[in-house]
Motif scaffolding. Structure first.
Motif, PDB file in Angstrom:
ATOM      1  N   LYS A  82       0.380  14.512 -12.073  1.00  0.00           N
ATOM      2  CA  LYS A  82       1.379  14.199 -13.088  1.00  0.00           C
ATOM      3  C   LYS A  82       2.111  12.901 -12.748  1.00  0.00           C
ATOM      4  CE  LYS A  82       5.305  16.038 -15.613  1.00  0.00           C
ATOM      5  NZ  LYS A  82       6.259  17.129 -15.775  1.00  0.00           N
ATOM      6  N   GLY A  83       2.408  12.681 -11.467  1.00  0.00           N
ATOM      7  CA  GLY A  83       3.054  11.443 -11.049  1.00  0.00           C
ATOM      8  C   GLY A  83       2.201  10.228 -11.369  1.00  0.00           C
ATOM      9  N   LEU A  84       0.909  10.317 -11.081  1.00  0.00           N
ATOM     10  CA  LEU A  84       0.000   9.206 -11.408  1.00  0.00           C
ATOM     11  C   LEU A  84      -0.114   9.005 -12.920  1.00  0.00           C
ATOM     12  CD1 LEU A  84      -2.981   9.352  -8.887  1.00  0.00           C
ATOM     13  CD2 LEU A  84      -1.299   7.536  -9.197  1.00  0.00           C
ATOM     14  N   HIS A  86      -3.237   0.219  -5.482  1.00  0.00           N
ATOM     15  CA  HIS A  86      -2.380   0.251  -4.297  1.00  0.00           C
ATOM     16  C   HIS A  86      -1.814   1.642  -4.004  1.00  0.00           C
ATOM     17  CE1 HIS A  86      -2.346  -4.175  -4.564  1.00  0.00           C
ATOM     18  NE2 HIS A  86      -2.072  -4.101  -3.274  1.00  0.00           N
ATOM     19  N   ILE A  87      -2.086   2.612  -4.868  1.00  0.00           N
ATOM     20  CA  ILE A  87      -1.516   3.954  -4.710  1.00  0.00           C
ATOM     21  C   ILE A  87      -2.595   4.969  -4.379  1.00  0.00           C
ATOM     22  CG2 ILE A  87      -0.224   5.813  -5.830  1.00  0.00           C
ATOM     23  CD1 ILE A  87       0.927   3.677  -7.751  1.00  0.00           C
ATOM     24  N   THR A  88      -2.355   5.724  -3.313  1.00  0.00           N
ATOM     25  CA  THR A  88      -3.194   6.877  -2.997  1.00  0.00           C
ATOM     26  C   THR A  88      -2.299   8.104  -2.968  1.00  0.00           C
ATOM     27  OG1 THR A  88      -2.958   6.521  -0.608  1.00  0.00           O
ATOM     28  CG2 THR A  88      -4.902   5.569  -1.666  1.00  0.00           C
ATOM     29  N   THR A 142       0.872  -1.161   0.000  1.00  0.00           N
ATOM     30  CA  THR A 142       0.000   0.000   0.000  1.00  0.00           C
ATOM     31  C   THR A 142       0.911   1.213   0.000  1.00  0.00           C
ATOM     32  OG1 THR A 142      -1.692  -1.179   1.246  1.00  0.00           O
ATOM     33  CG2 THR A 142      -1.790   1.227   1.288  1.00  0.00           C
ATOM     34  N   VAL A 143       0.745   2.084  -0.985  1.00  0.00           N
ATOM     35  CA  VAL A 143       1.648   3.215  -1.155  1.00  0.00           C
ATOM     36  C   VAL A 143       0.878   4.529  -1.056  1.00  0.00           C
ATOM     37  CG1 VAL A 143       3.279   4.363  -2.708  1.00  0.00           C
ATOM     38  CG2 VAL A 143       3.141   1.855  -2.668  1.00  0.00           C
ATOM     39  N   SER A 144       1.385   5.419  -0.219  1.00  0.00           N
ATOM     40  CA  SER A 144       0.880   6.790  -0.152  1.00  0.00           C
ATOM     41  C   SER A 144       1.935   7.689  -0.768  1.00  0.00           C
ATOM     42  CB  SER A 144       0.633   7.209   1.302  1.00  0.00           C
ATOM     43  OG  SER A 144      -0.362   6.406   1.884  1.00  0.00           O
ATOM     44  N   MET A 145       1.596   8.330  -1.867  1.00  0.00           N
ATOM     45  CA  MET A 145       2.507   9.251  -2.518  1.00  0.00           C
ATOM     46  C   MET A 145       2.119  10.661  -2.078  1.00  0.00           C
ATOM     47  SD  MET A 145       3.629   9.348  -6.562  1.00  0.00           S
ATOM     48  CE  MET A 145       1.976   9.656  -7.197  1.00  0.00           C
ATOM     49  N   VAL A 146       3.085  11.391  -1.507  1.00  0.00           N
ATOM     50  CA  VAL A 146       2.809  12.696  -0.911  1.00  0.00           C
ATOM     51  C   VAL A 146       3.585  13.779  -1.655  1.00  0.00           C
ATOM     52  CG1 VAL A 146       2.920  14.059   1.216  1.00  0.00           C
ATOM     53  CG2 VAL A 146       2.568  11.589   1.353  1.00  0.00           C
TER      54      VAL A 146
END
Length: 106
Positions: free
Chosen positions: A39-41, A68-70, A26-30
């Motif tokens: 843009k990252g997504l 899996h990415i929020t 589970t990944v949280s991108m901040v």
């Protein structure tokens, strides 16, 4: 270890988030800017589409990775629950010191 927080959604950050998400974490991108997160997504999706075209993954693998990415604009909301925090912010010393100071206080 289940939950990874990646600070920064640029080239390094979204790549790190992509790899961990493909691994089932589970990944949280901040990032402080929603536009950077968007843009990252987009970059992750584009890379997954390239992998799909090459036959490296299937549609289920792409969907699972993205699921899996929020994304978040507040570090405080996700860092406390992370098993691992990876800093991949812009290469500015003042910014990195601020991030690590915030993490230390959490």
């Amino acid at each position: 270890m289940h939950h990874v927080t990646v600070i920064g959604a640029g080239t390094m950050g979204n790549g790190i988030a992509h790899v961990f998400a493909m691994g089932g974490f589970t990944v949280s991108m901040v990032d402080v800017q929603q536009s950077a997160l968007d843009k990252g997504l987009q970059n992750i999706t584009k890379n997954l589409d390239r992998m799909l075209a090459k036959g490296t993954i299937d549609e289920a693998g792409k969907a699972s990775t993205l699921a899996h990415i929020t994304t978040h604009t507040s570090l405080e909301t996700v860092a406390a629950t992370a098993d691992l925090v990876i800093e991949a912010a812009t290469e500015r010393l003042d910014l990195k010191l601020k991030i690590f100071t915030e993490l230390d206080q959490m």
